[in-house]
Design a protein around this motif. Structure first.
Motif, PDB file in Angstrom:
ATOM      1  N   VAL A  33       0.722  -0.852  -0.566  1.00 34.24           N
ATOM      2  CA  VAL A  33      -0.231   0.297   0.008  1.00 34.24           C
ATOM      3  C   VAL A  33       1.168   0.873   0.015  1.00 34.24           C
ATOM      4  O   VAL A  33       0.464   2.362  -0.902  1.00 34.24           O
ATOM      5  N   TYR A  34       1.370   1.341   0.858  1.00 37.07           N
ATOM      6  CA  TYR A  34       2.626   2.682   0.627  1.00 37.07           C
ATOM      7  C   TYR A  34       3.070   3.024  -0.845  1.00 37.07           C
ATOM      8  O   TYR A  34       3.340   3.837  -0.778  1.00 37.07           O
ATOM      9  N   LYS A  35       3.599   1.693  -1.310  1.00 39.97           N
ATOM     10  CA  LYS A  35       4.370   2.104  -2.710  1.00 39.97           C
ATOM     11  C   LYS A  35       3.303   2.952  -3.707  1.00 39.97           C
ATOM     12  O   LYS A  35       3.242   3.938  -4.100  1.00 39.97           O
ATOM     13  N   LEU A  36       1.740   2.505  -3.903  1.00 39.25           N
ATOM     14  CA  LEU A  36       0.821   3.448  -4.194  1.00 39.25           C
ATOM     15  C   LEU A  36       0.601   4.610  -3.914  1.00 39.25           C
ATOM     16  O   LEU A  36       0.519   5.624  -3.768  1.00 39.25           O
ATOM     17  N   LYS A  37       0.350   4.719  -2.467  1.00 43.31           N
ATOM     18  CA  LYS A  37       0.809   6.235  -1.127  1.00 43.31           C
ATOM     19  C   LYS A  37       1.737   6.832  -1.648  1.00 43.31           C
ATOM     20  O   LYS A  37       1.149   8.517  -2.044  1.00 43.31           O
TER      21      LYS A  37
END
Ligand SMILES: C[S@@+](CC[C@H](N)C(=O)[O-])C[C@H]1O[C@@H](n2cnc3c(N)ncnc32)[C@H](O)[C@@H]1O
Length: 203
Positions: A33-37
């Motif tokens: 998720v942190y990559k997309l964020k």
């Protein structure tokens, strides 16, 4: 490297990884998720009330973030695997490479798309070059699909790997989109060949 040695190394890495711990605390299903964020923070790709497709979505952390950030949007996700229900997201279990799956996605929206994100990756074999080629092929198909289905001002984001398909994907991106950027989010593991391509505005 032997298979059980690979999985032991992977487990040790997971235990030490701050993003794994953070995702558990924040209720996300994966550290991905942190990559997309981070992509969204830098390129401002997620707006409200748009048509979004999430390719290769299991276990579902990207869809969780898309659904949270873009409440009135229409979202469809696809994966070979099942995904537990996410608010406002319709999940299709299937192979994205199968034309029938792509037709189901197109029919679901009854109109063009604003955003296609792809985190699709094949199961790792331990051979990084081979994995990069197979995942590159997924990315090429995702881009072809996006070119056909995105609105003129639409956006395509995909995982890509450094390797033999990298230049082909970037060239194809530049041929078909006005803006093309390559970005490795800080949360992407340093020892991974992974990066992301962000393409905006169809030519
Ligand atoms: C890195 S995971 C995605 C993680 C996801 N973005 C998340 O945030 O939870 C890659 C996914 O791609 C899926 N995948 C690989 N090949 C696929 C295909 N041909 N069609 C659909 N999904 C595929 C895999 O099943 C796997 O779940």
């Amino acid at each position: 490297m032997k298979k059980n040695k690979i999985s032991k190394d992977w487990l040790n890495k997971q235990r030490r990884d701050i993003y794994v711990r953070k995702s558990k605390l924040e209720g996300y299903r994966s550290r991905a998720v942190y990559k997309l964020k981070e992509i969204d923070k830098k390129f401002n790709i997620i707006k409200n009330g748009i048509n979004i497709v999430d390719l290769g979505s299991a276990p579902g952390s990207w869809s969780q973030y898309l659904s949270e950030k873009s409440k009135n949007s229409k979202i469809m996700s696809i994966d070979l695997k099942e995904v537990d229900k996410i608010y406002n997201t319709n999940h299709l279990i299937g192979d994205f490479l199968d034309e029938r799956s792509q037709t189901i996605i197109i029919n679901f929206f009854k109109g063009k798309l604003d955003l296609v994100v792809s985190d699709m990756a094949v199961n790792t074999t331990g051979n990084k070059n081979l994995d990069a080629i197979s995942t590159g092929e997924l990315s090429i198909s995702a881009m072809e699909f996006s070119i056909k289905t995105l609105k003129k001002n639409g956006c395509f984001v995909s995982k890509i790997f450094m390797g033999s398909t990298f230049n082909e994907i970037v060239q194809n991106g530049k041929k078909n989109f006005k803006e093309v950027k390559i970005f490795k989010p800080p949360s992407s593991r340093k020892d991974s060949k992974e990066s992301f391509i962000i393409c905006k505005n169809i030519r």
